[in-house]
Design a protein around this motif. Structure first.
Motif, mmCIF file in Angstrom:
data_model
loop_
_atom_site.group_PDB
_atom_site.id
_atom_site.type_symbol
_atom_site.label_atom_id
_atom_site.label_comp_id
_atom_site.label_asym_id
_atom_site.label_seq_id
_atom_site.Cartn_x
_atom_site.Cartn_y
_atom_site.Cartn_z
ATOM 1 N N THR A 47 -6.812 4.466 4.198
ATOM 2 C CA THR A 47 -5.740 3.503 3.948
ATOM 3 C C THR A 47 -5.505 2.625 5.164
ATOM 4 N N GLY A 69 -7.233 10.359 3.215
ATOM 5 C CA GLY A 69 -6.229 9.433 2.710
ATOM 6 C C GLY A 69 -5.607 8.611 3.823
ATOM 7 N N ASN A 86 0.444 4.256 -2.473
ATOM 8 C CA ASN A 86 0.199 5.610 -2.002
ATOM 9 C C ASN A 86 1.352 6.557 -2.317
ATOM 10 N N ASN A 89 0.820 -1.210 0.000
ATOM 11 C CA ASN A 89 0.000 0.000 0.000
ATOM 12 C C ASN A 89 0.854 1.260 0.000
ATOM 13 N N ARG A 135 0.513 7.948 -5.479
ATOM 14 C CA ARG A 135 -0.524 8.979 -5.398
ATOM 15 C C ARG A 135 0.056 10.363 -5.135
ATOM 16 N N GLY A 139 -2.879 11.129 -1.239
ATOM 17 C CA GLY A 139 -1.851 10.098 -1.304
ATOM 18 C C GLY A 139 -0.791 10.266 -0.231
ATOM 19 N N ALA A 182 -2.222 8.822 2.827
ATOM 20 C CA ALA A 182 -2.266 7.372 2.695
ATOM 21 C C ALA A 182 -0.881 6.756 2.853
#
Length: 451
Positions: A348, A344, A168, A164, A171, A287, A290
């Motif tokens: 997440t 975000g 991210n 992840n 992002r 992002g 996140a």
């Protein structure tokens, strides 16, 4: 709603946060290749989300149309995710993931060529969305089980968090780059770039050997038919209180919070009076939150209050959506920046912990099917974008965001009352094991947690 059976923790206490526990997964060469593949494919995905939303808005100028294009992506995920889960439990997981990436890259290339030739329409954009959703539905349920076989279940949360983190991290620059490219050049340049990124992602996947978790059926036994396996998976999840509640919690957030991403392009232009670059900046700020959440979660592999952390993240996510509506009205674009940062971070953390707890609760022979049922929440997000887009056209996006956020925060409070042992209880913690020594090809990983 049934209470959870108490799960005795394994010997040992929960350890404090340690980022080094997250980095241990990178000792595994095959996980590094999967992570690199994810980095490139996620970059392409982030750019495509921006390009698709901008293109739908430019073609129609309607929130409902943007939601309709999101619906085209979600429908195949609703229809075929369970099939993808059965395929993941029956066939080679790496090759299923590879086929999904190849198909998505080919669709991006087709989109670019249609833009160049001037043949793209809202109808064709809907058809391309159907293709992309089908590729994801059939291939994605294999990715997380493959990850378990690479690093072992005791390192799954760290592996998911680092995966992840890759998503991210993209992002931070993917949406902004797509917005800048669309403003400076054109949308087809975004789609060509996405196709190239998926090609590199496929090359990285080729370095992962086949045979990892290819079959977990006992030797000498024959597998039932695919539809029978899908039915067995549904009965297994519905019959397990932990899996049932984890899926309910995931679906609720996916239905009523996550669709805001699909409607953000129209919200930025209609409500904030901004353009493509500001939309990309908002996506990048989300992002950043996140990415921060992913790194924090990666340090909590040995944390035994994961369910409580997920619950708190759900409340923050709901209130963050309210903050997007209220904060942007009071403080303009600056208020929207703060709210998207919080969203975000919270969403997440919520999604990563939910996926980890789900795989911990599942038996290995059901990994693909359990993951495919959990993945149905991803279809809920684009599916809900269409009716919510219609509602936003009628009431305005701010009023809709406020109602959604209050609903989700209230749901979390209800869950705390109905399932206190799950929300406030402690999870079992596996002893640490070197991630560089995953299960041998064809073997099952270690025993699933919580069973």
């Amino acid at each position: 709603m049934a209470e959870f059976r108490p799960v005795p923790p394994v010997p040992g206490r929960s350890r404090g946060p340690s980022f080094r526990t997250g980095l241990v997964v990178f000792r595994n060469r095959h996980y590094r290749l999967l992570w690199l593949s994810s980095l490139f494919s996620f970059t392409g995905m982030q750019m495509q989300m921006v390009a698709r939303a901008l293109l739908a808005w430019e073609l129609t100028g309607s929130f409902g149309a943007v939601g309709l294009i999101s619906l085209s992506f979600g429908l195949p995920m609703l229809l075929f995710s369970l099939v993808g889960g059965s395929l993941a439990d029956r066939f080679e997981k790496r090759n299923l993931t590879l086929a999904s990436q190849l198909a998505t890259g080919a669709l991006a290339l087709a989109s670019a060529l249609m833009l160049i030739t001037g043949t793209i329409t809202i109808g064709w954009l809907f058809v391309l969305g159907l293709g992309g959703g089908t590729a994801m539905a059939l291939g994605m349920p294999a990715r997380m089980p493959l990850m378990v076989y690479l690093v072992g279940p005791q390192n799954l949360m760290a592996a998911m968090a680092m995966s992840n983190a890759a998503m991210n991290f993209t992002r931070l620059f993917g949406p902004a780059a797509a917005g800048a490219m669309a403003a400076a050049w054109n949308l087809e340049s975004v789609y060509f770039t996405q196709a190239a990124l998926y090609a590199v992602a496929c090359l990285a996947l080729l370095g992962i050997p086949t045979g990892l978790g290819h079959s977990v059926a006992p030797p000498g036994t024959s597998r039932p038919g695919m539809w029978r396996e899908i039915g067995d998976g549904l009965r297994y999840v519905m019959g397990d209180p932990r899996l049932r509640t984890l899926n309910l919690m995931m679906f609720t957030v996916a239905f009523f919070v996550m669709p805001y991403v699909m409607l953000l392009a129209g919200f930025v232009q209609e409500d904030l009076g901004k353009g493509e670059q500001e939309y990309g900046i908002l996506q990048s700020v989300s992002g950043a939150g996140a990415l921060l959440a992913s790194l924090v979660i990666a340090s909590l592999t040995a944390f035994d209050r994961k369910a409580l952390l997920q619950w708190a993240s759900g409340i923050v996510g709901g209130l963050g959506l309210v903050g997007l509506a209220v904060g942007s009205q009071a403080f303009g674009f600056a208020g929207a920046l703060v709210a998207t940062l919080i969203l975000g971070l919270a969403l997440t953390a919520y999604q990563t912990i939910n996926g980890t707890l789900t795989m911990e609760a599942a038996r290995p022979e059901f990994y693909g099917r359990v993951m495919s049922i959990n993945m149905l929440s991803f279809s809920a997000m684009p599916l809900m974008a269409w009716p919510l887009g219609q509602l936003a056209d009628l009431t305005g996006a701010r009023a809709m965001f406020t109602g959604q956020g209050i609903l989700v925060a209230a749901f979390m409070l209800v869950m705390a009352v109905l399932q206190p042992r799950h929300i406030f209880g402690r999870s079992p913690v596996l002893s640490a094991q070197d991630a560089s020594q995953p299960p041998a090809p064809g073997q099952q990983p270690g025993p699933a947690l919580g069973n």
